[in-house]
Design an enzyme around this catalytic site. Structure first.
Site, PDB file in Angstrom:
ATOM      1  N   VAL A   1      24.374 -14.458   1.980  1.00 49.61           N
ATOM      2  CA  VAL A   1      25.194 -15.586   2.926  1.00 49.61           C
ATOM      3  C   VAL A   1      25.714 -14.461   3.385  1.00 49.61           C
ATOM      4  O   VAL A   1      26.619 -15.151   3.188  1.00 49.61           O
ATOM      5  CB  VAL A   1      24.764 -17.011   3.099  1.00 49.61           C
ATOM      6  CG1 VAL A   1      25.005 -17.189   4.732  1.00 49.61           C
ATOM      7  CG2 VAL A   1      23.178 -17.321   2.755  1.00 49.61           C
TER       8      VAL A   1
ATOM      9  N   ASN B   1      27.543  -7.354   1.521  1.00 53.82           N
ATOM     10  CA  ASN B   1      26.635  -6.421   1.315  1.00 53.82           C
ATOM     11  C   ASN B   1      25.775  -5.185   2.275  1.00 53.82           C
ATOM     12  O   ASN B   1      26.124  -3.857   2.408  1.00 53.82           O
ATOM     13  CB  ASN B   1      25.811  -6.210   0.031  1.00 53.82           C
ATOM     14  CG  ASN B   1      25.670  -5.255  -0.949  1.00 53.82           C
ATOM     15  OD1 ASN B   1      27.093  -4.358  -1.160  1.00 53.82           O
ATOM     16  ND2 ASN B   1      24.800  -4.594  -1.283  1.00 53.82           N
TER      17      ASN B   1
END
Length: 577
Positions: free
Chosen positions: A2, A166
């Site tokens: 998240v 990411n």
């Protein structure tokens, strides 16, 4: 994971649904939570507010604060009828307030001091990529200080730019044209500014997609894609950086030498980024006076140029300016001038009558392109001109005007497909809203490794999605009921079969059949006598992307069995996320 935009939306959800001033009546923690006694100290405290910083959420209860980190798959539910997630997991924490119940799933929760949390938020909010107080100068200076570190590590450092995860890291580096392994000291001030800007831009796009419910994966250029979204070169997948995070990049588009990167020639996304936080408007943004307007008396929709209603002659209402700071809201209140909503009379129009339950409607197809390209279509002469014209406009692929950009839907009235379309594209632009039918479940239409159809002449993918994929091998079985190519999945449940691959029906859960078949029946046995797992090389080098067989046991118990997978038909490897 998240990332910052998801955490910010969770904070907004609490802020809008949970009123301040409520008292904590009851606290329930999961049996696996070792801090249960500490969390129960919030009993009787008054909820005073909520703030977010990057990937962290702080709920304030007087002098105490609840810090929440959502990890990989964390979520919240407020006043839910059933306190349980779809996967059967129970909440790690239930907060029963005077009028509301807040549940946290798959998250890390702990007690902090409110004063410390507020000071930390005030000190770092200028670096938070999701904050309206984000400062480019502060962020650039923070990046510049990390001169000896790789860009992939700098972007993920939550002390430098909180909220970057990411996905944002990989896409921002692609937009900047920089290789993830480039060191900060190799960059000029212009490169650093552009990198920070691209990181902020994609973060805002991430936030907008999550808030509106539109799919974010359609904006991916490298993340979990088999091919580059710009040049269609094979994506390189590796574990890079201090923490070995999964990194996706294109060797053609992202330069290892920043001196070869010309920022002015970098591709620009056809999306919200680049103007979302700009204080100025340009010709690509439609103002209020350029929009269609509705008459307050008879509700007729009038053209933007009309000074009075065409039906009742009521004067057009004045446009009141909204004095909203661009820093207070990360998005402009204006509209984007999409190509299909150009605010001028089209040079060419094609009108087609459409029968409906309430009479006959007229569809108007406008020529909005400056240089139309001929499209050869094998359709009948009656429909050839219509479909050719629509294909020239690009309306087969996207339709912003009708509120859909998904190429995965088709309508029974427009099922013929032009020969000029690429594989995986359908006539979504002409779909009737009440008759849409899901015909494809692939995140990327061009990704043969993830779709249920087999195409020849496709590029070889080095990596596919972590949840499932289908190889282009002819040996893929078809499910017995639907006769569709099966989906390749991996066992994630703890046990002796964890990590094994198997085939199952590729349709959605509500329509799939019970087809099941192990996909590793031809895999060799390791020295323990167990089926091997197939893995992929994620280190940079000549063997990057190659598949190999290894022992299926955990580290420390594995034998030294190793065997390369022979080239040719085989399974698609599923790298870790």
């Amino acid at each position: 994971m998240v990332e910052g935009p998801g955490c910010k939306l969770n904070g907004e959800k609490i802020r809008s649904k949970v009123q301040k001033g409520q008292k904590v009546k009851y606290i329930k923690t999961s049996p696996t939570n070792s801090d249960g006694n500490t969390l129960r100290s919030l009993h009787g405290c008054i909820f005073t507010g909520v703030e977010t910083l990057g990937k962290e959420l702080f709920m304030y209860f007087g002098p105490k604060a609840l810090r929440v980190h959502f990890g990989m798959n964390g979520s919240i539910r407020i006043n839910a009828a059933v306190v349980k997630e779809k996967n059967g997991s129970i909440p790690v924490l239930e907060l029963h307030l005077s009028n509301d119940i807040v549940c946290f799933f798959d998250s890390t929760v702990e007690i902090r001091l409110t004063e410390d949390c507020e000071q930390r938020v005030r000190a770092q909010e200028v670096l938070d990529v999701c904050s309206p107080k984000f400062s480019f100068s502060h962020a650039e200076e923070a990046v510049r200080k990390q001169s000896s570190r790789m860009l992939c590590d700098v972007l993920l450092d939550q002390a430098i730019m909180p909220g970057v995860g990411n996905i944002i890291k990989n896409e921002a580096l692609f937009d900047s044209g920089l290789h993830p392994a480039v060191k900060v000291h190799q960059l000029t001030n212009e490169h650093i500014h552009h990198l920070v800007k691209m990181t902020r831009d994609f973060t805002l796009l991430f936030y907008k997609c999550r808030k509106s419910g539109s799919p974010l994966y359609k904006h991916y250029k490298v993340y979990k894609r088999p091919q580059c979204g710009q040049c269609f070169h094979v994506i390189t997948v590796c574990r890079l950086g201090d923490n070995g995070r999964m990194t996706y990049f294109c060797e053609r588009c992202q330069k290892g030498d920043p001196s070869g990167v010309n920022i002015s020639k970098l591709p620009v996304r056809n999306s919200l980024i680049g103007w979302t936080y700009s204080g100025k408007s340009d010709g690509n943004v439609a103002k209020k006076e350029e929009e269609d307007w509705a008459c307050k008396l008879c509700t007729l929709i009038n053209r933007p140029t009309a000074k009075a209603c065409d039906a009742c002659l009521t004067p057009r209402p004045e446009v009141h300016e909204d004095h909203i700071s661009t820093e207070a809201s990360p998005f402009s209140t204006d509209l984007i001038k999409y190509p299909c909503t150009a605010f001028k009379k089209p040079e060419e129009e094609l009108k087609v009558n459409w029968r409906s339950a309430f009479g006959t409607s007229t569809l108007v197809f406008s020529d909005l392109s400056e240089k139309p390209k001929p499209v050869n279509s094998p359709l009948s002469p009656a429909s050839s001109h219509l479909n050719s014209l629509a294909a020239e406009r690009g309306l087969y692929k996207y339709s912003v005007c009708q509120g859909t950009t998904s190429p995965n839907y088709a309508s029974g009235g427009w099922q013929k497909q032009s020969a000029g379309l690429s594989d995986g594209e359908s006539l979504a632009s002409y779909s009737h809203p009440s008759k849409k039918m899901r015909i494809d479940h692939s995140p990327f239409p061009s990704n043969n490794a993830q779709t249920g159809t087999l195409h020849s002449g496709s590029h070889k993918a080095k990596a596919t999605d972590c949840s499932f994929s289908i190889s282009s091998s002819p040996s893929i079985p078809c499910c017995s009921t639907h006769r569709r190519p099966a989906a390749l999945r991996v066992v994630h449940k703890e046990g002796e079969n964890k990590g094994r691959q198997f085939y199952t029906c590729s349709l959605p859960r509500e329509t799939k059949c019970n087809f099941f078949e192990w996909a590793d029946s031809h895999f060799p046995f390791c020295h323990h006598g167990k089926r091997c797992l197939m893995r992929t090389v994620l280190k940079l080098g000549p063997n990057n992307g190659r598949n190999f067989y290894t022992c299926s046991l955990i580290k420390g118990k594995q034998c030294d069995f190793f065997q390369w997978v022979k080239n040719g038909p085989g399974l698609s490897i599923l790298p870790g996320c």
